[in-house]
Design a protein around this motif. Structure first.
Motif, PDB file in Angstrom:
ATOM      1  N   HIS A 144       2.465  15.166 -13.262  1.00 14.83           N
ATOM      2  CA  HIS A 144       1.363  15.876 -13.905  1.00 14.83           C
ATOM      3  C   HIS A 144       1.411  17.364 -13.576  1.00 14.83           C
ATOM      4  CE1 HIS A 144      -2.804  17.448 -14.191  1.00 14.83           C
ATOM      5  NE2 HIS A 144      -2.861  16.686 -15.269  1.00 14.83           N
ATOM      6  N   ARG A 157       3.871   5.695  -5.628  1.00 17.74           N
ATOM      7  CA  ARG A 157       3.811   5.747  -7.093  1.00 17.74           C
ATOM      8  C   ARG A 157       2.701   6.670  -7.569  1.00 17.74           C
ATOM      9  NH1 ARG A 157       4.993  -0.718  -7.986  1.00 17.74           N
ATOM     10  NH2 ARG A 157       7.283  -0.519  -8.034  1.00 17.74           N
ATOM     11  N   ASP A 158       1.575   6.644  -6.887  1.00 14.99           N
ATOM     12  CA  ASP A 158       0.488   7.568  -7.236  1.00 14.99           C
ATOM     13  C   ASP A 158       0.924   9.014  -7.028  1.00 14.99           C
ATOM     14  OD1 ASP A 158      -1.156   5.481  -7.902  1.00 14.99           O
ATOM     15  OD2 ASP A 158      -2.280   5.482  -6.018  1.00 14.99           O
ATOM     16  N   ALA A 159       1.638   9.247  -5.936  1.00 17.04           N
ATOM     17  CA  ALA A 159       2.110  10.601  -5.642  1.00 17.04           C
ATOM     18  C   ALA A 159       3.119  11.066  -6.689  1.00 17.04           C
ATOM     19  CB  ALA A 159       2.729  10.650  -4.241  1.00 17.04           C
ATOM     20  N   THR A 170       3.943   1.475  -1.234  1.00 14.00           N
ATOM     21  CA  THR A 170       4.546   1.568  -2.563  1.00 14.00           C
ATOM     22  C   THR A 170       3.559   2.157  -3.561  1.00 14.00           C
ATOM     23  OG1 THR A 170       5.901  -0.374  -2.100  1.00 14.00           O
ATOM     24  CG2 THR A 170       5.650   0.266  -4.405  1.00 14.00           C
ATOM     25  N   ALA A 171       2.331   1.676  -3.527  1.00 17.48           N
ATOM     26  CA  ALA A 171       1.315   2.179  -4.446  1.00 17.48           C
ATOM     27  C   ALA A 171       1.033   3.657  -4.185  1.00 17.48           C
ATOM     28  CB  ALA A 171       0.032   1.368  -4.294  1.00 17.48           C
ATOM     29  N   GLU A 172       1.021   4.042  -2.912  1.00 15.22           N
ATOM     30  CA  GLU A 172       0.757   5.436  -2.578  1.00 15.22           C
ATOM     31  C   GLU A 172       1.869   6.345  -3.092  1.00 15.22           C
ATOM     32  OE1 GLU A 172      -0.597   8.058   1.348  1.00 15.22           O
ATOM     33  OE2 GLU A 172      -0.236   5.885   1.504  1.00 15.22           O
ATOM     34  N   GLN A 218       3.181  10.163  -9.841  1.00 13.73           N
ATOM     35  CA  GLN A 218       2.416  10.480 -11.044  1.00 13.73           C
ATOM     36  C   GLN A 218       1.753  11.850 -10.926  1.00 13.73           C
ATOM     37  OE1 GLN A 218      -0.282   7.180 -11.607  1.00 13.73           O
ATOM     38  NE2 GLN A 218       1.214   6.017 -12.794  1.00 13.73           N
ATOM     39  N   ARG A 219       1.221  12.154  -9.750  1.00 15.65           N
ATOM     40  CA  ARG A 219       0.598  13.476  -9.558  1.00 15.65           C
ATOM     41  C   ARG A 219       1.640  14.585  -9.663  1.00 15.65           C
ATOM     42  NH1 ARG A 219      -2.139  10.645  -5.441  1.00 15.65           N
ATOM     43  NH2 ARG A 219      -0.794  11.578  -3.848  1.00 15.65           N
ATOM     44  N   SER A 271       0.825  -1.207   0.000  1.00 20.29           N
ATOM     45  CA  SER A 271       0.000   0.000   0.000  1.00 20.29           C
ATOM     46  C   SER A 271       0.856   1.253   0.000  1.00 20.29           C
ATOM     47  CB  SER A 271      -0.936  -0.001   1.209  1.00 20.29           C
ATOM     48  OG  SER A 271      -0.186  -0.031   2.408  1.00 20.29           O
TER      49      SER A 271
END
Length: 327
Positions: free
Chosen positions: A18, A10-12, A6-8, A14-15, A4
């Motif tokens: 952007h 990676r999402d951060a 790691t996924a958080e 990407q943001r 969880s």
């Protein structure tokens, strides 16, 4: 590291990409985990507390990297107002890579006490602040005064040329120097830079080449002169530099750079192959004027003995007025 987290992260990441910034974590728990797994996640940390995916970061130009870091610093220090070179990056001016790397902020008493060596503070005379490029900066005239005062002459000329090329009126900048900077440290240097500046230069390389040419004692060239295609009067080609000779002839100077063949913004809708083909066609047509075309690279600009030898061989005229040495 749990999945969880790691996924958080990676999402951060990407943001952040952007938003055109580096990843900065306010959550100290995630920040600690991220610092321990920088290698496994294949991240870079361009500045303490900032992170980005290596492949993303390496695909950015130096000026875009600088702007990413400035936006991250804005998140970390909301009270900071950027000035000088840092503000010039935010305004989108052509900033030579040589002067990137140090962060310039308008100083306050608390900021002057900071020990962060990559950060340099400046007194900016109570200049107003604005939002540009996603960060807070001093006004454009104050930004340029800081550049004219703080960095090498040729780099300062490049930034001021870029500002003029983008539409800043030289009269407005001269007025600001007279009314707001007349008694400030660096005003003599700023006036010299302004006297040399010319918004017709289309790149920082061209600006710095002009400075070196003047330093070596050669006559000032005319800039971006349009010549008609001898085979098609409706088509014109612009020359980076052009010198008129006493005999009535002239010499064309062209600064070679990889940017026009590789940079996406400069290419526009063209492919690299099309840009190369168009350039070869352009030079072929210009040779019909039967004038010397002196091509040189920025390597010659960086090594003045090479540039001087080249310009002598092509017969570029010397400046007979012997103006004040540019420094």
């Amino acid at each position: 590291m749990v999945r969880s987290s790691t996924a958080e992260i990676r999402d951060a990441l990407q943001r952040a990409e952007h938003d055109g910034t580096c990843l900065v974590f306010d959550d100290e728990r995630l920040a600690r985990k991220l610092r321990r797994h920088v290698k496994s996640l294949d991240l870079v940390s361009p500045r303490r507390g900032m992170y980005a995916r290596r492949t993303y970061w390496e695909g950015l130009s130096r000026d875009k990297r600088e702007l990413h870091m400035l936006r991250a610093l804005k998140h970390m220090h909301p009270d900071w107002t950027f000035c000088s070179v840092s503000a010039a990056v935010a305004y989108g001016f052509d900033v030579p890579y040589d002067v990137l790397g140090q962060v310039h902020i308008a100083s306050t008493r608390s900021q002057r006490q900071k020990k962060d060596r990559p950060t340099r503070t400046h007194a900016c005379g109570g200049a107003a602040s604005y939002c540009r490029g996603g960060v807070t900066v001093v006004g454009v005239q104050e930004t340029l005064f800081g550049c004219m005062r703080d960095i090498p002459f040729d780099c300062a000329v490049a930034i001021v040329d870029s500002a003029l090329h983008k539409g800043l009126r030289i009269e407005d900048l001269a007025r600001y120097l007279k009314n707001r900077c007349a008694h400030r440290k660096g005003i003599v240097r700023a006036r010299k830079v302004l006297a040399f500046a010319d918004g017709r230069s289309e790149s920082g390389g061209e600006s710095r080449a002009r400075v070196m040419m003047a330093y070596l004692g050669f006559a000032a060239p005319d800039l971006q002169v349009s010549l008609a295609d001898p085979m098609d009067a409706a088509q014109t080609y612009r020359c980076d530099f052009l010198w008129m000779l006493p005999s009535g002839g002239y010499i064309i100077g062209e600064l070679d750079g990889s940017g026009k063949y590789q940079d996406a913004e400069m290419l526009g809708e063209k492919t690299t192959l099309r840009a190369l083909t168009d350039e070869r066609r352009r030079e072929s047509r210009l040779t019909l004027y039967r004038v010397p075309i002196m091509r040189f690279s920025f390597d010659e600009v960086r090594h003045p003995e090479k540039l001087e030898r080249l310009m002598r061989r092509f017969g570029v005229p010397r400046d007979q007025t012997q103006p004040e040495r540019v420094t």
